[in-house]
Design a protein around this motif. Structure first.
Motif, PDB file in Angstrom:
ATOM      1  N   ALA A 111     -92.465 -77.797  48.782  1.00 32.65           N
ATOM      2  CA  ALA A 111     -91.624 -77.024  49.708  1.00 32.65           C
ATOM      3  C   ALA A 111     -90.880 -75.911  48.950  1.00 32.65           C
ATOM      4  O   ALA A 111     -89.670 -75.713  49.124  1.00 32.65           O
ATOM      5  N   ASN A 112     -91.620 -75.228  48.089  1.00 36.21           N
ATOM      6  CA  ASN A 112     -91.115 -74.094  47.288  1.00 36.21           C
ATOM      7  C   ASN A 112     -90.120 -74.484  46.204  1.00 36.21           C
ATOM      8  O   ASN A 112     -89.510 -73.608  45.594  1.00 36.21           O
ATOM      9  N   ASN A 113     -89.928 -75.761  45.940  1.00 34.27           N
ATOM     10  CA  ASN A 113     -89.014 -76.200  44.875  1.00 34.27           C
ATOM     11  C   ASN A 113     -89.830 -76.625  43.654  1.00 34.27           C
ATOM     12  O   ASN A 113     -90.808 -77.377  43.781  1.00 34.27           O
ATOM     13  N   ASP A 114     -89.386 -76.166  42.491  1.00 38.64           N
ATOM     14  CA  ASP A 114     -90.101 -76.419  41.244  1.00 38.64           C
ATOM     15  C   ASP A 114     -89.720 -77.809  40.709  1.00 38.64           C
ATOM     16  O   ASP A 114     -88.628 -78.005  40.162  1.00 38.64           O
ATOM     17  N   VAL A 115     -90.641 -78.768  40.886  1.00 35.59           N
ATOM     18  CA  VAL A 115     -90.341 -80.163  40.512  1.00 35.59           C
ATOM     19  C   VAL A 115     -90.040 -80.290  39.020  1.00 35.59           C
ATOM     20  O   VAL A 115     -89.101 -80.986  38.613  1.00 35.59           O
ATOM     21  N   GLY A 116     -90.810 -79.578  38.168  1.00 35.98           N
ATOM     22  CA  GLY A 116     -90.647 -79.688  36.715  1.00 35.98           C
ATOM     23  C   GLY A 116     -89.346 -79.101  36.199  1.00 35.98           C
ATOM     24  O   GLY A 116     -88.925 -79.386  35.093  1.00 35.98           O
ATOM     25  N   ALA A 117     -88.689 -78.274  37.025  1.00 30.92           N
ATOM     26  CA  ALA A 117     -87.440 -77.645  36.586  1.00 30.92           C
ATOM     27  C   ALA A 117     -86.213 -78.500  36.940  1.00 30.92           C
ATOM     28  O   ALA A 117     -85.100 -78.166  36.552  1.00 30.92           O
ATOM     29  N   LEU A 118     -86.425 -79.586  37.681  1.00 35.69           N
ATOM     30  CA  LEU A 118     -85.278 -80.424  38.085  1.00 35.69           C
ATOM     31  C   LEU A 118     -85.011 -81.490  37.029  1.00 35.69           C
ATOM     32  O   LEU A 118     -85.950 -82.054  36.468  1.00 35.69           O
ATOM     33  N   ASN A 119     -83.715 -81.799  36.810  1.00 29.81           N
ATOM     34  CA  ASN A 119     -83.421 -82.895  35.877  1.00 29.81           C
ATOM     35  C   ASN A 119     -83.391 -84.232  36.636  1.00 29.81           C
ATOM     36  O   ASN A 119     -83.552 -84.247  37.866  1.00 29.81           O
ATOM     37  N   GLY A 120     -83.216 -85.346  35.914  1.00 32.66           N
ATOM     38  CA  GLY A 120     -83.353 -86.693  36.491  1.00 32.66           C
ATOM     39  C   GLY A 120     -82.715 -86.935  37.849  1.00 32.66           C
ATOM     40  O   GLY A 120     -83.401 -87.225  38.830  1.00 32.66           O
ATOM     41  N   GLY A 121     -81.366 -86.749  37.932  1.00 33.33           N
ATOM     42  CA  GLY A 121     -80.663 -87.053  39.190  1.00 33.33           C
ATOM     43  C   GLY A 121     -81.084 -86.120  40.308  1.00 33.33           C
ATOM     44  O   GLY A 121     -81.310 -86.555  41.453  1.00 33.33           O
ATOM     45  N   ALA A 122     -81.213 -84.827  39.977  1.00 34.62           N
ATOM     46  CA  ALA A 122     -81.596 -83.840  40.989  1.00 34.62           C
ATOM     47  C   ALA A 122     -83.020 -84.117  41.468  1.00 34.62           C
ATOM     48  O   ALA A 122     -83.346 -83.941  42.641  1.00 34.62           O
ATOM     49  N   ARG A 123     -83.852 -84.593  40.564  1.00 32.63           N
ATOM     50  CA  ARG A 123     -85.238 -84.904  40.905  1.00 32.63           C
ATOM     51  C   ARG A 123     -85.306 -86.082  41.892  1.00 32.63           C
ATOM     52  O   ARG A 123     -86.064 -86.071  42.851  1.00 32.63           O
ATOM     53  N   ASP A 124     -84.467 -87.084  41.636  1.00 32.74           N
ATOM     54  CA  ASP A 124     -84.439 -88.251  42.534  1.00 32.74           C
ATOM     55  C   ASP A 124     -83.980 -87.838  43.926  1.00 32.74           C
ATOM     56  O   ASP A 124     -84.539 -88.263  44.933  1.00 32.74           O
ATOM     57  N   ARG A 125     -82.942 -86.984  43.984  1.00 29.47           N
ATOM     58  CA  ARG A 125     -82.437 -86.526  45.295  1.00 29.47           C
ATOM     59  C   ARG A 125     -83.488 -85.681  45.997  1.00 29.47           C
ATOM     60  O   ARG A 125     -83.721 -85.821  47.199  1.00 29.47           O
ATOM     61  N   PHE A 126     -84.138 -84.825  45.210  1.00 30.09           N
ATOM     62  CA  PHE A 126     -85.161 -83.956  45.781  1.00 30.09           C
ATOM     63  C   PHE A 126     -86.292 -84.792  46.404  1.00 30.09           C
ATOM     64  O   PHE A 126     -86.776 -84.518  47.496  1.00 30.09           O
ATOM     65  N   ARG A 127     -86.694 -85.844  45.667  1.00 25.74           N
ATOM     66  CA  ARG A 127     -87.812 -86.680  46.122  1.00 25.74           C
ATOM     67  C   ARG A 127     -87.494 -87.297  47.484  1.00 25.74           C
ATOM     68  O   ARG A 127     -88.293 -87.212  48.407  1.00 25.74           O
ATOM     69  N   VAL A 128     -86.306 -87.869  47.621  1.00 25.85           N
ATOM     70  CA  VAL A 128     -86.008 -88.541  48.896  1.00 25.85           C
ATOM     71  C   VAL A 128     -85.774 -87.523  50.017  1.00 25.85           C
ATOM     72  O   VAL A 128     -86.106 -87.768  51.179  1.00 25.85           O
ATOM     73  N   ASP A 129     -85.258 -86.332  49.669  1.00 25.23           N
ATOM     74  CA  ASP A 129     -85.046 -85.296  50.697  1.00 25.23           C
ATOM     75  C   ASP A 129     -86.368 -84.770  51.266  1.00 25.23           C
ATOM     76  O   ASP A 129     -86.482 -84.497  52.455  1.00 25.23           O
ATOM     77  N   HIS A 130     -87.368 -84.584  50.394  1.00 28.45           N
ATOM     78  CA  HIS A 130     -88.554 -83.813  50.797  1.00 28.45           C
ATOM     79  C   HIS A 130     -89.866 -84.574  50.856  1.00 28.45           C
ATOM     80  O   HIS A 130     -90.851 -84.061  51.383  1.00 28.45           O
ATOM     81  N   ILE A 131     -89.916 -85.780  50.274  1.00 25.64           N
ATOM     82  CA  ILE A 131     -91.211 -86.472  50.173  1.00 25.64           C
ATOM     83  C   ILE A 131     -91.117 -87.887  50.733  1.00 25.64           C
ATOM     84  O   ILE A 131     -90.179 -88.629  50.430  1.00 25.64           O
ATOM     85  N   GLY A 132     -92.076 -88.247  51.574  1.00 26.51           N
ATOM     86  CA  GLY A 132     -92.226 -89.639  52.021  1.00 26.51           C
ATOM     87  C   GLY A 132     -93.414 -90.225  51.271  1.00 26.51           C
ATOM     88  O   GLY A 132     -94.447 -89.572  51.132  1.00 26.51           O
ATOM     89  N   ILE A 133     -93.258 -91.460  50.777  1.00 24.67           N
ATOM     90  CA  ILE A 133     -94.326 -92.031  49.945  1.00 24.67           C
ATOM     91  C   ILE A 133     -94.773 -93.379  50.504  1.00 24.67           C
ATOM     92  O   ILE A 133     -93.935 -94.234  50.811  1.00 24.67           O
ATOM     93  N   ILE A 134     -96.088 -93.552  50.627  1.00 23.60           N
ATOM     94  CA  ILE A 134     -96.636 -94.860  51.012  1.00 23.60           C
ATOM     95  C   ILE A 134     -97.496 -95.320  49.838  1.00 23.60           C
ATOM     96  O   ILE A 134     -98.510 -94.698  49.512  1.00 23.60           O
ATOM     97  N   PHE A 135     -97.064 -96.398  49.192  1.00 23.31           N
ATOM     98  CA  PHE A 135     -97.744 -96.856  47.984  1.00 23.31           C
ATOM     99  C   PHE A 135     -98.875 -97.826  48.325  1.00 23.31           C
ATOM    100  O   PHE A 135     -98.940 -98.375  49.419  1.00 23.31           O
ATOM    101  N   GLN A 136     -99.717 -98.076  47.304  1.00 18.80           N
ATOM    102  CA  GLN A 136    -100.783 -99.072  47.398  1.00 18.80           C
ATOM    103  C   GLN A 136    -100.188-100.444  47.734  1.00 18.80           C
ATOM    104  O   GLN A 136    -100.659-101.142  48.610  1.00 18.80           O
TER     105      GLN A 136
END
Ligand code: ATP
Length: 228
Positions: A65-90
């Motif tokens: 969604a136009n956000n650079d995942v590799g440029a985010l640090n740990g906490g910001a990355r975790d927040r970004f993941r839950v804001d923008h991505i839904g995950i269904i695991f094996q």
């Protein structure tokens, strides 16, 4: 806006001599449903870990969604993941002691974005999603997730990924424990729900019998620089 854009992505697991990922380009438009197929061990789950920022990638290689995942640090990355991505695991990674309904509502607890997009009454939205995904027996909704069947847990995991309309849904072989009929029915429902939410879907599998449910199929081995 593209839901996902991958460009010149390389990734090597520590201790490995060979890069697991060498992907020149992969894009998903908003709402696009993409089927990514490839044999066991070719790197599909590693790609999903890179997209979610669970493993480190170089800045500029992956945009969600136009956000650079590799440029985010740990906490910001975790927040970004839950804001923008839904995950269904094996394996569905539900919290076993929480009820089905509580599991579905988890993203709304951790993300204001997801909460804001889950409607005026998120619990009602969660029930509606579960009903549409085939979990209509209301007596099951308050049961701990650990007491649900595999098929029921899978529906809870899908509803949890969908709630709050994330930009991107990643599904990693979520049908491997189901029989053929249940598998096809579930993928059909998931594709329909993603279309309704406007979420793009990247569905990873080795089972090509499912690919007709999707807008586009991608051969992971060909995509990944021909690496097997
Ligand atoms: N945590 C890890 N540390 C080191 N190497 C790993 C790790 N996870 C995966 N790998 C290696 O990366 C390669 C790709 O694995 P990956 O799980 O991404 O494949 P896959 O296509 O998802 O397989 P499957 O369809 O069996 O789930 C394999 O050679 C695997 O051994």
């Amino acid at each position: 806006m593209r839901a996902l854009h991958v460009e010149n992505l390389t990734f090597t697991w520590p201790g490995s001599e060979k890069a697991t990922l060498r992907i020149p380009n992969l894009s998903l438009a908003q709402g696009e449903r993409n089927f990514l197929f490839g044999p066991s061990g070719c790197g599909k789950s590693t790609l999903l870990s890179a997209i979610t920022g669970v493993v480190d990638v170089s800045p500029g290689a992956i945009l969600v969604a136009n956000n650079d995942v590799g440029a985010l640090n740990g906490g910001a990355r975790d927040r970004f993941r839950v804001d923008h991505i839904g995950i269904i695991f094996q394996v569905f990674n539900l919290i076993p002691w929480l009820s089905a309904l509580e599991n579905v509502l988890l993203p709304c607890t951790f993300s204001k974005c997801r909460l804001a997009r889950a409607g005026e009454d998120p619990a009602k939205t969660a029930r509606k999603l579960l009903d549409e995904l085939g979990l209509s027996d209301t007596s099951l909704l308050c049961k701990p997730a650990s007491e649900l069947s595999v098929g029921q847990q899978q529906r809870v995991a899908a509803a949890r990924a969908l709630i709050g309309k994330p930009d991107l849904i990643l599904a990693d072989e979520p049908t491997s424990a189901l029989d053929e009929a249940a598998k096809a029915a579930f993928v059909g429902l998931l594709a329909r729900e993603c279309a309704e939410a406007g979420s793009a879907l990247l569905f990873v599998s080795h089972d090509r019998s499912l690919e007709h449910h999707f807008d586009r199929s991608v051969d992971f081995v060909a995509l990944n620089g021909g690496a097997a």
